[in-house]
Design a protein around this motif. Structure first.
Motif, short mmCIF file in Angstrom:
data_model
loop_
_atom_site.label_atom_id
_atom_site.label_comp_id
_atom_site.label_asym_id
_atom_site.label_seq_id
_atom_site.Cartn_x
_atom_site.Cartn_y
_atom_site.Cartn_z
N PRO A 146 32.45 11.09 27.74
CA PRO A 146 32.70 12.47 27.31
C PRO A 146 33.83 13.12 28.09
N ILE A 147 34.47 14.09 27.44
CA ILE A 147 35.61 14.78 28.03
C ILE A 147 35.67 16.17 27.41
N VAL A 148 36.31 17.11 28.10
CA VAL A 148 36.31 18.51 27.65
C VAL A 148 37.74 18.92 27.29
N VAL A 149 37.88 19.53 26.10
CA VAL A 149 39.17 20.04 25.63
C VAL A 149 39.07 21.55 25.51
N LYS A 150 39.99 22.27 26.17
CA LYS A 150 39.97 23.73 26.16
C LYS A 150 41.30 24.30 25.69
N ALA A 151 41.25 25.25 24.76
CA ALA A 151 42.44 26.03 24.46
C ALA A 151 42.83 26.81 25.70
N ASP A 152 44.12 26.86 26.00
CA ASP A 152 44.56 27.51 27.24
C ASP A 152 44.27 29.00 27.24
N GLY A 153 44.46 29.65 26.10
CA GLY A 153 44.32 31.11 26.04
C GLY A 153 42.96 31.56 25.56
N LEU A 154 42.87 32.85 25.22
CA LEU A 154 41.61 33.46 24.80
C LEU A 154 41.24 33.01 23.39
N ALA A 155 39.95 32.68 23.22
CA ALA A 155 39.49 32.23 21.91
C ALA A 155 38.07 32.72 21.63
N ALA A 156 37.74 33.89 22.15
CA ALA A 156 36.45 34.54 21.89
C ALA A 156 35.27 33.63 22.21
N GLY A 157 35.41 32.82 23.27
CA GLY A 157 34.31 31.95 23.69
C GLY A 157 34.15 30.70 22.86
N VAL A 160 36.39 25.93 23.47
CA VAL A 160 36.01 24.80 24.32
C VAL A 160 35.27 23.78 23.47
N VAL A 161 35.72 22.53 23.55
CA VAL A 161 35.04 21.44 22.86
C VAL A 161 34.60 20.42 23.90
N VAL A 162 33.29 20.20 24.00
CA VAL A 162 32.75 19.15 24.85
C VAL A 162 32.61 17.91 23.96
N ALA A 163 33.59 17.03 24.05
CA ALA A 163 33.68 15.89 23.14
C ALA A 163 32.85 14.72 23.66
N GLU A 164 31.92 14.26 22.83
CA GLU A 164 31.08 13.12 23.20
C GLU A 164 31.80 11.80 22.98
N THR A 165 32.83 11.81 22.12
CA THR A 165 33.59 10.59 21.82
C THR A 165 35.08 10.89 21.90
N VAL A 166 35.88 9.82 22.05
CA VAL A 166 37.34 9.96 22.04
C VAL A 166 37.80 10.53 20.70
N ALA A 167 37.19 10.08 19.61
CA ALA A 167 37.57 10.56 18.27
C ALA A 167 37.34 12.06 18.15
N ARG A 187 48.20 26.64 21.69
CA ARG A 187 49.45 25.87 21.73
C ARG A 187 49.57 25.02 22.98
N ARG A 188 48.72 25.33 23.95
CA ARG A 188 48.62 24.53 25.16
C ARG A 188 47.14 24.29 25.41
N VAL A 189 46.78 23.09 25.85
CA VAL A 189 45.38 22.77 26.09
C VAL A 189 45.21 22.25 27.52
N VAL A 190 44.02 22.48 28.05
CA VAL A 190 43.62 21.90 29.33
C VAL A 190 42.54 20.87 29.02
N ILE A 191 42.76 19.65 29.48
CA ILE A 191 41.78 18.57 29.29
C ILE A 191 41.13 18.30 30.64
N GLU A 192 39.79 18.38 30.66
CA GLU A 192 39.05 18.28 31.91
C GLU A 192 38.06 17.13 31.88
N GLU A 193 37.74 16.65 33.08
CA GLU A 193 36.63 15.72 33.19
C GLU A 193 35.33 16.42 32.79
N PHE A 194 34.40 15.66 32.29
CA PHE A 194 33.08 16.17 31.96
C PHE A 194 32.24 16.19 33.24
#
Length: 428
Positions: A146-157, A160-167, A187-194
């Motif tokens: 698993p890995i976490v994908v976050k929109a860089d800016g404000l998105a009303a909560g 954030v996507v906690v992705a269980e798979t690479v797909a 337009r910019r994303v932060v990818i984080e470890e789970f």
């Protein structure tokens, strides 16, 4: 006849359940403030005069403050803070509770927040920032799930996507970086470890000199029972969190909050208002999931009912850099809240649906309005995704939980959806 001192006039900016809770608590102040809310909601009208001014209309808000002689403005949502409303108010000579545009970047830009944390030595997830979708995809494939994908800016909560798979992670990247799901915010994303551990929300009152923690809370972001389904703005919360000891709070204060505020100060940024730390309690200690530049929602709806101090006194002190720890006190009870949302939330929201509220609520229960409005003939109806937050106080979490769900069962609107397992993990 003795001359009566003019009551302080306070304007609360926002229209959600968080702002309703702020208005409700301010109304209990010994200073008996005259309260106004912009744009407000029908639930706030019991305590405040409603001013139909959008939070984005800074000029109209400032003119309203000047016309009404407003003494203090409390900015609830993150968007107007990120747009510099606190700065505009300060320039007009109006006291404000809420951080400046520069300080609000701690939430408005995850890349900025991560940079501040790195420079302050604050523990958080390993991460990389991307604006190119192919580079981001390659990084995800290298890291795995698993890995976490976050929109860089404000998105009303909802950014954030906690992705269980690479797909799943690649699909989130496609939506944000190519499909423009969150516009400029994605337009910019932060990818984080789970990170593995137990989640915790800890909010602080902060002025130029002092940071004082509130009670710890835990919220429930996923739409469905069992922590399944899409992320939302929050479907419920409880406070306090029994396993979170004073030692844990002291560690967060010393290792996370104070270093972050100190680093901002070194950058020439003074932070005033609420600093929200979304945390993961890992085997290696507390780590930051995210910072917010305002009260959390729905955490506010369980923390403020337990607040035993004078909220106006505290907010006035923060705005004037006079905050003292002894202003903060808490009830020895617990609180639980359950969010009732519209059909289709979080993707869409069915509006205009009539809402039936009971004539009387159980003891210790307060219903905070969020997505509501008055329709034809003054009928209360739905006007957004999260419609109502039903909050209850009891001697412990199970007692508060029972009261909250009893109240939820007495409220009706077609298509209402809510989680039935809020606070299921209150002992963990």
């Amino acid at each position: 006849m003795a001359h009566e001192v003019r009551r302080p006039r306070v304007l609360v900016i926002g229209q959600g359940a968080r702002e309703h809770a702020i208005v409700w608590k301010l109304a209990q102040s010994a200073s008996r403030p005259e309260l106004y809310a912009a744009p407000g909601n029908p639930g706030m009208a019991a305590w405040a005069e409603i001013a139909p001014i959008a939070a984005s209309d800074h000029g109209a808000l400032i003119r309203f403050c000047q016309d009404k002689g407003i003494d203090l403005v409390v900015v609830g949502p993150e968007q107007p803070l990120a747009e510099g409303l606190a700065d505009a108010l300060a320039e007009a000579g109006i006291a404000v509770f809420g951080p400046s545009r520069e300080a609000a970047q701690i939430e408005a830009s995850k890349a900025f927040s991560k940079r501040v944390m790195a420079e302050a030595g604050v523990p958080t997830a390993r991460h990389r920032t991307f604006s190119d979708v192919e580079e981001a995809r390659a990084y995800v494939r290298e890291q795995g799930a698993p890995i976490v994908v976050k929109a860089d800016g404000l998105a009303a909560g909802k950014g954030v996507v906690v992705a269980e798979t690479v797909a799943e992670a690649e699909a989130a990247l496609e939506e944000m970086l190519v499909g423009g799901r969150f516009g400029a915010s994605g337009r910019r994303v932060v990818i984080e470890e789970f990170m593995r551990g137990v989640e915790l929300s800890l909010m602080y009152f902060v002025d130029a000199h002092t940071a004082v923690p509130m009670l710890p809370a835990r919220d429930f972001k996923r739409l469905l029972d069992g922590d399944r389904g899409p992320n939302t703005g929050g479907m419920g919360a409880f406070s306090p969190v029994p396993r979170v000891t004073q030692d844990v709070i002291d560690r967060v204060t010393g290792e996370i909050v104070r270093p972050t505020i100190a680093r901002l100060r070194e950058m020439g940024i003074l932070y005033r208002g609420v600093l929200y730390a979304g945390l993961m309690l890992t085997d290696d200690g507390p780590k930051v999931v995210e910072f917010n530049c305002r009260f959390g929602d729905p955490e506010t709806e369980v923390v403020l009912p337990l607040f035993a101090g004078d909220l106006f006194e505290v907010m006035w002190a923060v705005a004037h850099d006079r905050l003292q720890p002894d202003m903060i006190a808490w009830r020895q009870d617990a609180a639980v809240c359950v969010v009732m949302a519209s059909t289709g939330y979080p993707a869409t929201a069915e509006t205009g649906v009539p809402i039936e509220l009971p004539g009387a609520l159980p003891e210790g229960v307060t219903v905070f309005h969020a997505g509501t409005r008055l329709g034809e003939g003054g009928r209360l109806e739905t006007a957004g995704g999260r419609v109502l937050t039903v909050a209850a106080v009891g001697e412990d979490v199970p007692a508060a939980l029972h009261r909250a769900y009893a109240a939820v069962s007495s409220i009706r609107f077609s298509g209402a959806q809510y989680r039935r397992d809020i606070a299921h993990n209150w002992q963990s």
